[in-house]
Design a protein around this motif. Sequence first.
Motif, PDB file in Angstrom:
ATOM      1  N   LEU A   1     -15.984  -7.389 -19.259  1.00 32.91           N
ATOM      2  CA  LEU A   1     -16.150  -6.050 -18.711  1.00 32.91           C
ATOM      3  C   LEU A   1     -17.090  -5.294 -19.647  1.00 32.91           C
ATOM      4  O   LEU A   1     -16.679  -4.859 -20.719  1.00 32.91           O
ATOM      5  N   VAL A   2     -18.343  -5.173 -19.258  1.00 31.14           N
ATOM      6  CA  VAL A   2     -19.369  -4.583 -20.105  1.00 31.14           C
ATOM      7  C   VAL A   2     -20.156  -3.581 -19.265  1.00 31.14           C
ATOM      8  O   VAL A   2     -20.678  -3.929 -18.214  1.00 31.14           O
ATOM      9  N   GLY A   3     -20.225  -2.334 -19.745  1.00 30.38           N
ATOM     10  CA  GLY A   3     -20.982  -1.329 -18.998  1.00 30.38           C
ATOM     11  C   GLY A   3     -20.622   0.077 -19.431  1.00 30.38           C
ATOM     12  O   GLY A   3     -20.034   0.293 -20.491  1.00 30.38           O
ATOM     13  N   SER A   4     -20.970   1.033 -18.564  1.00 33.11           N
ATOM     14  CA  SER A   4     -20.681   2.437 -18.830  1.00 33.11           C
ATOM     15  C   SER A   4     -19.341   2.807 -18.195  1.00 33.11           C
ATOM     16  O   SER A   4     -18.834   2.078 -17.338  1.00 33.11           O
ATOM     17  N   PRO A   5     -18.778   3.941 -18.588  1.00 35.14           N
ATOM     18  CA  PRO A   5     -17.500   4.358 -17.990  1.00 35.14           C
ATOM     19  C   PRO A   5     -17.607   4.630 -16.491  1.00 35.14           C
ATOM     20  O   PRO A   5     -16.615   4.648 -15.787  1.00 35.14           O
ATOM     21  N   GLN A   6     -18.813   4.830 -15.996  1.00 30.87           N
ATOM     22  CA  GLN A   6     -18.984   5.127 -14.565  1.00 30.87           C
ATOM     23  C   GLN A   6     -19.086   3.841 -13.806  1.00 30.87           C
ATOM     24  O   GLN A   6     -18.872   3.594 -12.750  1.00 30.87           O
TER      25      GLN A   6
END
Length: 108
Positions: free
Chosen positions: A103-108
């Motif tokens: 799970l890699v990314g921005s909070p959005q």
Amino acid sequence: MSPPQQHPALTPRPLFSANSFHPLEKYRSLVEHYRERWAHCGHDPERARVGAGFGGLYVAKRSQDAVEGYRPYWNALFGSAAGRHNNSPFGSLEDALDRGSALVGSPQ
């Protein structure tokens, strides 16, 4: 007199799968097989307990920054003895993010 013992193979046990090195489809088929065997042994498949680990969690304000921030960790994991031993089919971090469990990314 002690109660009769159930054969260990028929004693309900939870399944935990660490999902770092392979695509999600491999783990999906593993869980389906586990639930089928659970039912075959006379247990309610709805009560089968399944736990799953994942390949990592890395969050940054921008998704691009998260990917680049996670890259050294991914390189270290897949360059390790465990990574080489597991013969992961992922050809790149981007491939692993598309088909894997990290799970890699921005909070959005």
